[in-house]
Design an enzyme around this catalytic site. Structure first.
Site, PDB file in Angstrom:
ATOM      1  CG  ASN A  15      49.096  24.594 -17.624  1.00  0.00           C
ATOM      2  OD1 ASN A  15      48.287  25.111 -16.861  1.00  0.00           O
ATOM      3  ND2 ASN A  15      49.224  23.278 -17.754  1.00  0.00           N
ATOM      4  CE  LYS A  17      51.486  22.113 -15.258  1.00  0.00           C
ATOM      5  NZ  LYS A  17      52.305  20.905 -15.232  1.00  0.00           N
ATOM      6  CG  HIS A 101      47.513  19.386 -18.524  1.00  0.00           C
ATOM      7  ND1 HIS A 101      48.046  18.602 -17.533  1.00  0.00           N
ATOM      8  CD2 HIS A 101      48.532  20.153 -18.989  1.00  0.00           C
ATOM      9  CE1 HIS A 101      49.339  18.896 -17.400  1.00  0.00           C
ATOM     10  NE2 HIS A 101      49.657  19.833 -18.273  1.00  0.00           N
ATOM     11  CD  GLU A 103      49.697  18.592 -14.247  1.00  0.00           C
ATOM     12  OE1 GLU A 103      49.041  19.634 -14.130  1.00  0.00           O
ATOM     13  OE2 GLU A 103      50.936  18.585 -14.411  1.00  0.00           O
ATOM     14  CD  GLU A 171      51.564  19.725 -21.999  1.00  0.00           C
ATOM     15  OE1 GLU A 171      52.260  20.717 -21.811  1.00  0.00           O
ATOM     16  OE2 GLU A 171      50.670  19.367 -21.216  1.00  0.00           O
ATOM     17  N   GLY A 177      56.963  18.487 -15.728  1.00  0.00           N
ATOM     18  CA  GLY A 177      57.363  18.799 -14.355  1.00  0.00           C
ATOM     19  C   GLY A 177      58.527  17.960 -13.846  1.00  0.00           C
ATOM     20  CB  SER A 216      60.935  19.709 -18.660  1.00  0.00           C
ATOM     21  OG  SER A 216      60.385  19.005 -17.559  1.00  0.00           O
TER      22      SER A 216
HETATM   23  P1  PGA Z   1      56.202  21.798 -17.240  1.00  0.00           P
HETATM   24  O1  PGA Z   1      54.629  21.609 -17.503  1.00  0.00           O
HETATM   25  O2  PGA Z   1      56.687  22.834 -18.217  1.00  0.00           O
HETATM   26  O3  PGA Z   1      56.306  22.236 -15.823  1.00  0.00           O
HETATM   27  O4  PGA Z   1      56.835  20.463 -17.496  1.00  0.00           O
HETATM   28  C1  PGA Z   1      54.102  21.625 -18.803  1.00  0.00           C
HETATM   29  C2  PGA Z   1      52.622  21.375 -18.752  1.00  0.00           C
HETATM   30  O5  PGA Z   1      52.177  20.569 -17.925  1.00  0.00           O
HETATM   31  O6  PGA Z   1      51.865  21.968 -19.527  1.00  0.00           O
END
Ligand code: PGA
Length: 254
Positions: A15, A17, A101, A103, A171, A177, A216
């Site tokens: 992903n 982003k 997601h 976000e 998630e 993140g 992460s």
């Molecule tokens: P990350 O993001 O691996 O940077 O924690 C995962 C995601 O948001 O899909």
């Protein structure tokens, strides 16, 4: 009853982003193809920003990488400034789309109801929906993780009658993140809970449902997370932007 374990092919999705313009997209995919090792034992997907989808398609060529979008609207056309329809994604060669997601939920007001509409619209357009669920730190600390996941899934899958075009990504919001991943026990517990809910609603097809872990995931923790019986892959943010790291995770999943 004899329980037949289903072999679920691992699914590793990057992903991206809001990262990677067209040039960076072409370069990163070329590196992934060069280092990825053939993508035979795992399904590998990348989700670039909309404007890089065409460059991604060109770079993917016949490598077998799955082209995925990060979002979609639920309407097919009309006065919805700034939105993209599922059929437009399909036409642009996407075969999968990330929906709900955290976000999107946190910054763009997505709800279980809009997630549900997006799932229906995406399936209708022939896309695979990668549906994200997960609890916040406060919810986990308050012992509400399973309740939150249950509520999100009930809303998201209202009137969805089969799982063949569905992937779920668990998630935990506190792990996205932050560099702080869920433990294998935390991940396995929630993944098993999700599969149990799916089994109640969809029966034996829940055994074929792929449930990805996201938050992460990186080369140093991917092996143990991917070894959990109900973890069928990863939805990877930060580490998917570095070809070496993403390809290391792909290799660990095979
Ligand atoms: P990350 O993001 O691996 O940077 O924690 C995962 C995601 O948001 O899909």
């Amino acid at each position: 009853m004899v329980y037949n374990p289903v072999m679920r092919k691992k699914y590793i999705a990057g992903n991206w982003k809001l990262n990677n313009n067209q040039k960076q997209t072409s370069e990163l995919i070329a590196k992934i193809i060069a280092q990825g090792g053939g993508f035979k034992n795992a399904d590998v997907a990348v989700a670039p920003p909309f404007t890089s989808i065409h460059a991604a398609k060109q770079a993917i060529g016949s490598s077998g990488i799955i082209l995925c979008a990060q979002n979609v609207h639920f309407e097919e056309k009309g006065a919805f400034t700034g939105e993209i329809a599922p059929s437009m994604l399909a036409e642009a060669a996407c075969t999968a789309v990330i929906i709900g997601h955290s976000e999107r939920r946190q910054y763009f007001g997505e709800t279980d109801e809009t997630v549900n509409k997006k799932i229906h619209a995406s399936i209708k357009a022939g896309l695979t929906a990668i549906v994200c669920v997960g609890e916040t730190l406060q919810e986990r600390e308050g012992g509400k993780t399973n309740d939150v996941i249950h509520t999100q899934l009930s809303g998201a899958f209202k009137d969805v009658s089969d799982l063949s075009k569905i992937i779920i990504a668990y998630e935990p919001v506190w792990a996205i993140g932050t560099g702080k991943n869920a433990t294998t026990q935390q991940a396995q517990d929630v993944h098993a809970f999700i599969r149990g809910l799916a089994r109640q609603k969809y029966g034996a097809s829940a055994d074929g449902l792929r449930i990805l872990y996201g938050g992460s995931m990186k080369p140093s923790n991917a092996a143990e997370l991917l070894a959990c019986p109900d973890v069928d892959g990863g939805l990877i943010g930060g580490a998917s932007l570095i070809a070496e790291d993403f390809c290391a995770i792909i290799r660990l999943s095979s």
